[in-house]
Structures are given as structure tokens and as C-alpha cells.
Design a protein around this motif. Structure first.
Motif, mmCIF file in Angstrom:
data_model
loop_
_atom_site.group_PDB
_atom_site.id
_atom_site.type_symbol
_atom_site.label_atom_id
_atom_site.label_comp_id
_atom_site.label_asym_id
_atom_site.label_seq_id
_atom_site.Cartn_x
_atom_site.Cartn_y
_atom_site.Cartn_z
ATOM 1 N N MET A 150 0.821 -1.193 0.000
ATOM 2 C CA MET A 150 0.000 0.000 0.000
ATOM 3 C C MET A 150 0.866 1.257 0.000
ATOM 4 S SD MET A 150 -3.459 0.270 1.925
ATOM 5 C CE MET A 150 -2.885 0.310 3.590
ATOM 6 N N GLN A 151 1.903 1.213 0.829
ATOM 7 C CA GLN A 151 2.818 2.368 0.868
ATOM 8 C C GLN A 151 3.459 2.593 -0.494
ATOM 9 O OE1 GLN A 151 5.602 1.451 3.958
ATOM 10 N NE2 GLN A 151 4.207 2.086 5.597
ATOM 11 N N VAL A 152 3.878 1.504 -1.104
ATOM 12 C CA VAL A 152 4.542 1.611 -2.402
ATOM 13 C C VAL A 152 3.588 2.170 -3.451
ATOM 14 C CG1 VAL A 152 5.595 0.285 -4.284
ATOM 15 C CG2 VAL A 152 6.249 -0.191 -1.931
ATOM 16 N N MET A 153 2.379 1.634 -3.483
ATOM 17 C CA MET A 153 1.401 2.108 -4.468
ATOM 18 C C MET A 153 1.055 3.575 -4.245
ATOM 19 S SD MET A 153 -1.358 -0.671 -5.404
ATOM 20 C CE MET A 153 -1.032 -2.359 -5.698
ATOM 21 N N GLU A 154 0.882 3.926 -3.013
ATOM 22 C CA GLU A 154 0.520 5.302 -2.695
ATOM 23 C C GLU A 154 1.643 6.243 -3.145
ATOM 24 O OE1 GLU A 154 -1.312 5.247 1.078
ATOM 25 O OE2 GLU A 154 -1.582 7.413 1.128
ATOM 26 N N GLN A 155 2.854 5.802 -2.880
ATOM 27 C CA GLN A 155 4.018 6.602 -3.267
ATOM 28 C C GLN A 155 4.083 6.775 -4.794
ATOM 29 O OE1 GLN A 155 5.828 8.088 -0.864
ATOM 30 N NE2 GLN A 155 6.613 9.258 -2.587
ATOM 31 N N MET A 156 3.777 5.676 -5.495
ATOM 32 C CA MET A 156 3.750 5.714 -6.966
ATOM 33 C C MET A 156 2.845 6.830 -7.454
ATOM 34 S SD MET A 156 5.274 3.101 -8.392
ATOM 35 C CE MET A 156 4.700 3.722 -9.875
ATOM 36 N N LEU A 157 1.661 6.888 -6.859
ATOM 37 C CA LEU A 157 0.687 7.883 -7.291
ATOM 38 C C LEU A 157 1.127 9.289 -6.914
ATOM 39 C CD1 LEU A 157 -2.664 6.112 -6.657
ATOM 40 C CD2 LEU A 157 -1.848 7.031 -8.799
ATOM 41 N N LEU A 158 1.713 9.405 -5.756
ATOM 42 C CA LEU A 158 2.213 10.711 -5.329
ATOM 43 C C LEU A 158 3.242 11.214 -6.324
ATOM 44 C CD1 LEU A 158 2.644 10.249 -1.499
ATOM 45 C CD2 LEU A 158 1.310 12.019 -2.615
ATOM 46 N N ASP A 159 4.059 10.288 -6.815
ATOM 47 C CA ASP A 159 5.129 10.660 -7.733
ATOM 48 C C ASP A 159 4.612 11.018 -9.124
ATOM 49 O OD1 ASP A 159 6.803 10.137 -5.729
ATOM 50 O OD2 ASP A 159 7.695 8.329 -6.573
ATOM 51 N N THR A 160 3.528 10.384 -9.534
ATOM 52 C CA THR A 160 3.140 10.533 -10.933
ATOM 53 C C THR A 160 2.022 11.526 -11.188
ATOM 54 O OG1 THR A 160 1.800 8.576 -10.680
ATOM 55 C CG2 THR A 160 3.928 8.293 -11.760
ATOM 56 N N CYS A 161 1.030 11.558 -10.339
ATOM 57 C CA CYS A 161 -0.045 12.493 -10.654
ATOM 58 C C CYS A 161 -0.287 13.444 -9.505
ATOM 59 C CB CYS A 161 -1.317 11.758 -11.045
ATOM 60 S SG CYS A 161 -2.231 11.095 -9.679
ATOM 61 N N ALA A 162 -0.169 14.711 -9.824
ATOM 62 C CA ALA A 162 -0.498 15.700 -8.826
ATOM 63 C C ALA A 162 -2.009 15.689 -8.720
ATOM 64 C CB ALA A 162 -0.012 17.059 -9.268
ATOM 65 N N SER A 163 -2.536 15.252 -7.603
ATOM 66 C CA SER A 163 -3.988 15.307 -7.484
ATOM 67 C C SER A 163 -4.326 16.490 -6.593
ATOM 68 C CB SER A 163 -4.540 13.991 -6.942
ATOM 69 O OG SER A 163 -5.045 14.131 -5.652
#
Ligand code: GDP
Ligand code: GDP
Ligand code: MG
Length: 316
Positions: A86-99
Motif C-alpha cells: 500500500m505504501q509503495v502504491m501510494e508513493q507511486m501515485l504521489l510521484d506521478t499524478c499531482a492530485s
């Protein structure tokens, strides 16, 4: 977490049940009797994520990061692995899409704020417009819907039913009217009434890219006559159940139109909800909203953290 936040999260989790159960079931199968992360585990994890339509590229980055962490950390239980995933996936999203989850209550940067909604037939444009209208209206904003899908006979009627449900007015000129003219009327009416938001429904024919480009281009040109900065947003709607096809579709669209954000629908009807992770990464576009059902309140602001939580954490 407040009561409404909890309610929203539980609705989201409900919507993502199929995807979550599929991922969790498969992960628990492969983690049974395992005390360390080895090649075999990683390979199987890769297959699980790809099956959930997380996307090959995204899956490989996730597996890479997990490998890195597994070299440093010890893994003792399935729960620990889930937490790490979960941490890894969340980090992935943080890195790729500014939400930028903007609340419906938040003040909009322009008035009227004009949102064009595009996407191919059947992805959920009309339904999503109704849901957006409902949410903005509930937040005390005055909304006008423009029935600029004048191509299909039933489209305007369908939109009218939804507009009534959302409790907002709709501007239309019936079937076969010039969509640009409908938008001109809607924007004029919004300016005259000092309305907050104009939501523009559009036709989704993609069989002729040139035609689509022309029609959307004309709509934008005409809207600009009244409001020079219009449209403030172009939201592309993608059907989450179509998996990687949605990514391909989005690529085609972004070639024609300057898309500012995505709405991914029907996440309740698929075990491939992981698509949201790969879409935002591969297209470098923010997923702004997600559809988790057919009802008017089944639209949520996309929140990375909550999404990943709903995707992976069971209530047990
Ligand atoms: P449009 O052609 O792009 O305007 O698509 P519509 O809004 O007419 O939706 C097509 C179908 O998808 C309808 O049957 C909707 O009820 C359904 N739909 C839209 N959004 C969702 C969603 O989030 N979940 C589910 N399960 N169905 C949805
Ligand atoms: P063109 O078709 O590329 O020349 O683009 P225009 O800027 O002339 O406008 C295209 C369409 O927008 C027209 O056919 C009308 O339907 C609509 N439109 C433009 N200006 C107005 C207006 O003042 N009132 C209304 N109702 N529609 C307008
Ligand atoms: Mg429609």
C-alpha cells in the motif's frame, strides 16, 4: 475522520469490492507459508497486479520498489506485506499524478466555471455530469447543464431526467441542434443569471477523429465568445471496466483536445479497478473523479490515499 468521510470511504470500498477481493485473495494465496519475498513471489505478484489492470509499466515499478524494500526489510506476515504494498502504491501515485482534490464546496477560480465533458459513447458522460451537477448543487452552487450531445435521439431526454434528479436547469435545443449553439445559449444564460458552473455534455462519436475535433473545437470557440477563458476544464470520461483500452482511448483523445483531467467510471463493476493507478501514471493526467455506481451520489473526488486504502485494506 468525520462521519461523512467514513461514509464516503465505506462507499468507495463497497465500489471497489471486486477489485479488492481479487487482489487480496490472490495475494493471500501466494503469501501462504512464505517467510520471505523471493523471485517466485515477485513473479506471482506481478501477475496479480497485471490481472487487476494496474498496467505493465506501473506493475514493474511497483515490483521494483518492493524488491528494493524486501532487500532491507524482513517480512513476517501477510499484513506486513499489504502495508508495504500500500505504501509503495501510494508513493507511486504521489510521484506521478499531482492530485488536487478540490471540494465541491471550495470557491471556483472563475464564474461561470465552464466544464466540458468528453469521451466516447457509453463511458458514462451523461451520468457523470448528473453526478457533478448534484454535488455542486448540494454545495450551494448554481449549476446549468448544456445538452450539447444533440446527435442521439434519446440523449437530450436522458439528460433532462438526470438534470431534474439533480435539481438543476438544463439548456437544450433538442435533437440535431448545433451543439455550439446550445453551448452559446447555456453560457449566455449562466452569465445572465450569474450562475457558478456550466456543465457541457457532448456527443461521443470517435469514428471520425476530424469530426470530433471540429465539433469540440467549435464548441470551445463559441463558448469563448462569452467567456474568453472557457472552457476552464475539459474532463475526459473513461470506462474503468475497459481496462487498458481506456488508456488507448485517452491517448487518442488527448491528441485532439487539451484534456485537463479524467473521470474514471464503473469501478464498482470490475475487478480491474487498478486501472486508475496506471491511467494516471501513463497519461500524466490527474484522475479527478471516480464513478462507483449508477446512482446520482455515486461519484467521488479521487483521493489517492483513500483509493489505495479501499483497494487493499479489508475491514477484517
Ligand atoms: P455516455 O454515453 O457517455 O453519456 O454514458 P451514460 O452516462 O449514458 O452511461 C452509460 C451507462 O453506464 C449507463 O447505463 C450508466 O448507468 C452506466 N454508468 C455510468 N457510470 C457508472 C458507474 O460509475 N458505475 C456503473 N455501474 N455504471 C455506470
Ligand atoms: P463557425 O461556424 O466556425 O463560423 O463559428 P461561429 O463562431 O460563427 O459560430 C458557430 C456556431 O455557434 C453558430 O452556427 C451558432 O450556432 C453558434 N453561435 C455563435 N454565435 C452565436 C450567437 O450569438 N448566438 C447563438 N445562439 N449561437 C451562436
Ligand atoms: Mg450521454
Amino acid at each position: 475522520m468525520g462521519f461523512f468521510d467514513k461514509l464516503k470511504l465505506s462507499r468507495l470500498k463497497e465500489g471497489l469490492t471486486k477489485t479488492r477481493e481479487s487482489i487480496r485473495e490472490n495475494i493471500s494465496k501466494i503469501s501462504q507459508g512464505r517467510t520471505e519475498i523471493d523471485e517466485e513471489f515477485l513473479e506471482e505478484l506481478e501477475n496479480i497486479l497485471i490481472a487487476a489492470d494496474v498496467g505493465v509499466e506501473t506493475t514493474l515499478s511497483i515490483v521494483d520498489r518492493i524488491t528494493e524494500r524486501a532487500e532491507k526489510e524482513t517480512y513476517r506476515s501477510e499484513d506486513e506485506l499489504n502495508r508495504m504494498l500500500m505504501q509503495v502504491m501510494e508513493q507511486m501515485l504521489l510521484d506521478t499524478c499531482a492530485s488536487h482534490p478540490v471540494d465541491f464546496e471550495a470557491e471556483l477560480p472563475a464564474k461561470p466555471y465552464i466544464i466540458l465533458v468528453a469521451g466516447v459513447n457509453g463511458v458514462g458522460k451523461t451520468t457523470s455530469i448528473a453526478k457533478l451537477a448534484y454535488n455542486y448543487n448540494k454545495a450551494g452552487k448554481e449549476v446549468i447543464i448544456a445538452a450539447a450531445d444533440t446527435f442521439r435521439a434519446a440523449a437530450v431526454e436522458q439528460l433532462r431526467i438526470w438534470a431534474d434528479r439533480a435539481g438543476v436547469p438544463m439548456v437544450s435545443q433538442g435533437q440535431n441542434a448545433d451543439p455550439a449553439s446550445v453551448v452559446f445559449d447555456a453560457v449566455s444564460s449562466a452569465v445572465a443569471r450569474d450562475a457558478d458552473v456550466v456543465l457541457v455534455d457532448t456527443a461521443g462519436r470517435l469514428h471520425s477523429k476530424i469530426h470530433l475535433m471540429k465539433e469540440l473545437g467549435k464548441i470551445m470557440r463559441v463558448a469563448k465568445k462569452k467567456v474568453p477563458e472557457a472552457p476552464h476544464e475539459v474532463l475526459l470520461v473513461l470506462d474503468g471496466t475497459t481496462g487498458q483500452n481506456a488508456v488507448t482511448q485517452a491517448r487518442e483523445f488527448t491528441k485532439c483536445v487539451h484534456v485537463t483531467g479524467l473521470i474514471v467510471t464503473k469501478l464498482d463493476g470490475t475487478a480491474k479497478g487498478g486501472i486508475v493507478l496506471s491511467i494516471s501514471r501513463e497519461l500524466e493526467l490527474p484522475v479527478k473523479y471516480i464513478g462507483v455506481g449508477e446512482k446520482i451520489d455515486d461519484l467521488q473526488m479521487f483521493d489517492r490515499g483513500k483509493f489505495v486504502e479501499a483497494l487493499l485494506r479489508s475491514d477484517k
